[in-house]
Design an enzyme around this catalytic site. Structure first.
Site, PDB file in Angstrom:
ATOM      1  N   ARG A   1      44.556  -3.973 -27.967  1.00 55.84           N
ATOM      2  CA  ARG A   1      43.667  -2.934 -28.491  1.00 55.84           C
ATOM      3  C   ARG A   1      42.280  -3.072 -27.878  1.00 55.84           C
ATOM      4  O   ARG A   1      41.483  -2.145 -27.901  1.00 55.84           O
ATOM      5  CB  ARG A   1      43.520  -3.008 -30.018  1.00 55.84           C
TER       6      ARG A   1
ATOM      7  N   LYS B   1      49.524   6.507 -21.332  1.00 55.94           N
ATOM      8  CA  LYS B   1      50.689   7.156 -21.897  1.00 55.94           C
ATOM      9  C   LYS B   1      50.351   8.497 -22.560  1.00 55.94           C
ATOM     10  O   LYS B   1      51.024   9.504 -22.322  1.00 55.94           O
ATOM     11  CB  LYS B   1      51.304   6.194 -22.913  1.00 55.94           C
TER      12      LYS B   1
END
Length: 752
Positions: A620, A44
Site C-alpha cells: 500500500r 490494474k
DNA sequence: ACAACCGACTTTTTT
DNA sequence: AGTCGGTTGT
C-alpha cells in the site's frame, strides 16, 4: 477533454500511448477470454478503465458492458476514469458495480419470476442473525450449544457451495437434522418476508440464469463483454454466475493477483483465477509485473515476504522507481505507546516534509479492536483522521432502527423490520405479538395487516391493541403518501410521527444526544438524496426514491464512503485497505498471534493468507513504510504479552533503518537519557525508555520569543508553543527557511 | 409491560 | 472493557 474523437478513427487513440506493452495488450485484446495477472501497483485500475473505454471506442454499446468490482468505491473510480476518456453520457451507461449491487439491481427487474417482488429487502448479517435467533427460540434450541451466528455461518457456507437444505436432507446425524430444519425454516421465512440475504443475491442470479434457456440467452445478449476485478477473491457463486453469462460470447476478462487473495475465509476460491485457463483454454494471459507505485525498498520487502509462500504463482515485481528511504521498525513496551509513537512520527514527518499531508498517510492494522487506542491517541494529538470499519455509521442501532421504519413502508412483508420496530414501540410486548403472529399466519396475511385487524383478535390488551393499530395506521397512511407527495417530505414527517425520536430527546445522557445527532445526520443525508435531481440523469438509474435509497443503502460498505481528498489520516484494517495506496503507511501490531492472527484451528494455509495480507499491507505504501509492534497489549480487557511477528524476519534486514541512524536524534531531553534495554536484533529504532516519558512534560525551558538554533535550519525565533507532553510542538521562524512546525521532543533546538 | 440487573460474548477479516 | 440480549422482579 475527451482523449479521442470518434470521427477521427484513423489515428490511434492517444490513451493507448500511456500504456506499457503488457498493459496495452490487455487493453487491446478485446475479443475472447483474457486473464490479467496484475501485481500490486501495476496499473490494474487504469488497464481496466482503458479497456472499457477502448471497447466503447470500438463501437461496443456501453450498456452491454458489465464491469464487476469488489467495492462500490472501485466501481465509481473506474467510471470516473472511463468518463474522462469517453465522456459522461457513455460511461454512465456501463454496468459497473459490485456483484451484489449489480445483481440486486437486475434481480429487481425480474423478481417476480423468482417469487419475489421488486421491492424485496436485503438482510445484512445482523438482520439474518436476529431472524435465526427467533427461529432457534421457536425450535427450542438451546442457544448455548449452537448460537445463531454459528448457524448463519453454516448456512452461508452451504450457500457459498450452492447447497440448499435439501442437499443435506439425507444426513441423519442428529446435529445435521437440526441444521437442516433451521436452514429450511430460515429459507422459508426469508421468502415469506420477501427478503434476500447477501448470499441469496448471488444464488438467485444463478437461479434466474438457469430458469430457462431464454433467460440465459437474454442475459448473455445483454452483457456482451464482462470484466471482473479482484478475481482472486470471487467465490463459487460469483464464478458460476459470470461463467454462465459469458458462455455464449466468451468475452470475459478477469483481473487479479493470487498474491493478494485475502478472502478465502469467506468463501473466496483462489482456484477461480488459477484455473481460468482450464476453463478457457484459448485465453490470453497477460502479466503486469512493473510496479509504478512503490520505491525499490518497499517492493523488495514485499517480494521477499511473499516468497515465503509455497502456493503462490511465481511472480517478481520490479520497479523503476528510486530506492527510497529505509523501512522503520518501531518496538514499544505497550500498545498505548505504540500509538503514541505513530502519532509522533506523523507530526515529525508532516512538519519536516513539506509535501506530506495527512491524507497521504494511513495507519493499518489486523483487527478492528486495535483501532480504539489509535483513535484515542490521534485525537489527543489533534490529528484529524477518518476511520473505516468498526462501528460503521449505517450499522449503528439508531440508524438501523430508522431504516427498519422505512423498510416497513416499502416492503410490507418484511417481518424482521416490523419486529424490530415493535421492540421499539411501547405497548407492544411479546405475548400480544405472538398472538397476532398466529392470527396472521392462519389468515395468510402480512403481520402488519393483522395489526390493522387487531380488534378481531381475542385476548389482546387494549394498550397493545391501540399501539398496534396506531402503528398500522402510521405505516398505511405514509405508504399512501408515497404515491402523491415528494418522498423527502414523507420520510421526514413519517419519522417524526413515529415518535421514535422521543426515545432520545428529553435526556441529558450524552450517549443519547449523540444518537439523536446521528439520526439527524442520517435524515439530512436522506433528504439531500431524495431532493437531488442529479440522481435522475443516469440512464438506468430511477428517480431518487425511498426505495432506491434503501436498496443502495443495503449494499453500501464503509470503505465506499471514504473521501480520500479530505486532509485526514486514513485508519483502517488491512482488508479494507486493499486497492488503496498512500505515500506513508504505518503497519501496527506486528505481533505473533495478532498478525499473523492465529487461533487453535489455524493451519498453514491460514498463515499463508495472513502473509498475503501482510504483502497487501506493505504494497500500500508508495514511499515510506513504518512497521510497529508492542510487547504488551490489552486484549479482551486484560494484558497479553507477545513476541514480534515472525513476518518481520522475512524482510531482509538491510531494508530496515539502521539503529545508528537514529541514536543521535534527541538533544532536548538528552539529559534524562538512561541506559535502555534494547532487543538483541540490531535494526530496531532506538527507543526512548518509557519511564522517561513523564519527564517530557517539562518543556518549559522554552518560551515564545526565544531565539534558538536548529542543526539544519539555523537560527530562528519561537513564535508559538502548542500541545503538551509527548506531542508539544513549536513553531519557529528561521532566518534561512522561514516558518516551521517542529516536534519539541525531537527538534534539536539549542537556546541562544 | 417494563425497569433494573446479569452474564455471555466479543476481537478476524465483510459483500 | 463494553455491549447487548435475556432474565428477573415488580
Amino acid at each position: 477533454m475527451m482523449l479521442f474523437n470518434e470521427a477521427d478513427t484513423n489515428k490511434e487513440p492517444s490513451y493507448l500511448e500511456l500504456l506499457n506493452p503488457a498493459q496495452r495488450t490487455a487493453v487491446e485484446t478485446t475479443e475472447g477470454p483474457v486473464l490479467i495477472i496484475a501485481g500490486a501497483g501495476s496499473g490494474k485500475t487504469r488497464v481496466l478503465a482503458y479497456r472499457v473505454a477502448h471497447l466503447i471506442y470500438q463501437g461496443v454499446p456501453p450498456r452491454s458492458i458489465l464491469a464487476l468490482t469488489f467495492t462500490n468505491k472501485a466501481a465509481t473510480e473506474m467510471k470516473e476514469r472511463i468518463s474522462a476518456i469517453v465522456g459522461d453520457d457513455k460511461s454512465s451507461m456501463v454496468w459497473a458495480g459490485t456483484f451484489h449491487s449489480i445483481f440486486a439491481r437486475l434481480l429487481r427487474q425480474v423478481a417476480s419470476s423468482l417469487g419475489y417482488t421488486s421491492s424485496f429487502s436485503i438482510y445484512d448479517t445482523e438482520d439474518s442473525t436476529s431472524l435465526l435467533r427467533k427461529i432457534l427460540v421457536d425450535f427450542q434450541i438451546d442457544p448455548k450449544t449452537s448460537s445463531p451466528k454459528s448457524f448463519l455461518h453454516g448456512i452461508s457456507k452451504a450457500k457459498n457451495e450452492l447447497k440448499s437444505w435439501q442437499d443435506f436432507a439425507d444426513d441423519t446425524s442428529p446435529q445435521m437434522k437440526v441444521f437442516v430444519s433451521v436452514y429450511k425454516e430460515y429459507e422459508q421465512r426469508l421468502r415469506a418476508y420477501n427478503a434476500m440475504d447477501f448470499d441469496d443475491i448471488l444464488i438467485n442470479m444463478i437461479r434466474f440464469l438457469q430458469l430457462s434457456p431464454q433467460t440465459l440467452e437474454f442475459m448473455q445478449q445483454r452483457f456482451q463483454y464482462i470484466l471482473i476485478d479482484e478475481y482472486q477473491d470471487t467465490n463459487r457463486s460469483q464464478y458460476i454466475s459470470t461463467k454462465l453469462m459469458a458462455e455464449a460470447h466468451k468475452n470475459i476478462c478477469v483481473v487479479g493477483d493470487d498474491a493478494q487473495s485475502i478472502y478465502a475465509w469467506r468463501g473466496a476460491d483462489i482456484r477461480n483465477i488459477l484455473e481460468f485457463q482450464k476453463d478457457y483454454p484459448d485465453a490470453l494471459a497477460v502479466r503486469l509485473e512493473q510496479n509504478y507505485r512503490s520505491t525499490k525498498t518497499i517492493l523488495n520487502a514485499a517480494n521477499a515476504v511473499i516468497a515465503h509462500n509455497t502456493h503462490q504463482l511465481k511472480k517478481e515485481l520490479f520497479t523503476e522507481n528510486p530506492e527510497g528511504p529505509a523501512i522503520t521498525l518501531m518496538e514499544t513496551q505497550v500498545d498505548r505507546v505504540e500509538a503514541e509513537r505513530i502519532c509522533q512520527r506523523i507530526l515529525i514527518d508532516t512538519s519536516t516534509r513539506g509535501d506530506l499531508q495527512l491524507k497521504d498517510i494511513a495507519i493499518l492494522y489486523r483487527t478492528n479492536a486495535q483501532s480504539q487506542i489509535i483513535e484515542d491517541t490521534l485525537r489527543k494529538n489533534n490529528l484529524k483522521y477518518t476511520i473505516i470499519g468498526g462501528m460503521s455509521f449505517y450499522k449503528r442501532k439508531e440508524i438501523k432502527d430508522i431504516l427498519a421504519y422505512l423498510k416497513l413502508l416499502i416492503n410490507p412483508s418484511d417481518q424482521e423490520s416490523l419486529s424490530r420496530v415493535c421492540d421499539l414501540t411501547t405497548g407492544i410486548g411479546k405475548t400480544s405479538l405472538m398472538k397476532v403472529e398466529v392470527y396472521a399466519k392462519m389468515n395468510r396475511i402480512d403481520l402488519i395487516e393483522a395489526f390493522s385487524q387487531v380488534h378481531e383478535i381475542d385476548g389482546i390488551t387494549k394498550k397493545a391493541a391501540d399501539a398496534m393499530m396506531q402503528l398500522a395506521t402510521l405505516v398505511e397512511d405514509n405508504k399512501f403518501r408515497l404515491d402523491h407527495e415528494p418522498h423527502a417530505d414523507v420520510a421526514i414527517s413519517y419519522i417524526e410521527q413515529s415518535n421514535y425520536l422521543k426515545l432520545y430527546s428529553n435526556t441529558d445522557d450524552e450517549d443519547m444526544q449523540d444518537r439523536l445527532r446521528n439520526i439527524e445526520t442520517f435524515v439530512e443525508n436522506l433528504r439531500i438524496y431524495l431532493e437531488n435531481e442529479e440522481n435522475i440523469n443516469q440512464e438506468d438509474a430511477t428517480k431518487p426514491t425511498i426505495q432506491e435509497y434503501l436498496h443502495q443503502m443495503a449494499l453500501i460498505s464503509d470503505i465506499d464512503t471514504l473521501d480520500l481528498n479530505a486532509d485526514r489520516i486514513s485508519v483502517m484494517t488491512l482488508h479494507s485497505a486493499k486497492g488503496l495506496e498512500f505515500d506513508t503507511v504505518f503497519l501496527a501490531g506486528l505481533e505473533d498471534g495478532l498478525f499473523p492472527l492465529t487461533r487453535e484451528t489455524s493451519t498453514k494455509k491460514d498463515k499463508e493468507e495472513e502473509r498475503r495480507l501482510f504483502y497487501v499491507g506493505i504494497t500500500r505504501a508508495k514511499k515510506k513504510l513504518y512497521i510497529s509492534y508492542a510487547k504488551q497489549r490489552m486484549r479482551y480487557g486484560y494484558s497479553t504479552f507477545s513476541a514480534p511477528s515472525p513476518f518481520l524476519a522475512e524482510i531482509p534486514e538491510e531494508l530496515f533503518e539502521q539503529r545508528h541512524s537514529l541514536t543521535n536524534s534527541r538533544t532536548v531531553n538528552s539529559q534524562v537519557k538512561k541506559p535502555t534495554t534494547m532487543t538483541s536484533t540490531s535494526y530496531f529504532q532506538n527507543e526512548m525508555p518509557e519511564e522517561n516519558y513523564s519527564q517530557l512534560e517539562e518543556h518549559s525551558m522554552y518560551t515564545v520569543g526565544m531565539m534558538v538554533r536548529h542543526r539544519s535550519f539555523g537560527e530562528g525565533k519561537i513564535i508559538r508553543i502548542s500541545g503538551g507532553g509527548e506531542s508539544a510542538q513549536v513553531e519557529v521562524t528561521f532566518r534561512s527557511v522561514g516558518q516551521k512546525k517542529l516536534m519539541l521532543k525531537f527538534a534539536k533546538l539549542e537556546i541562544i
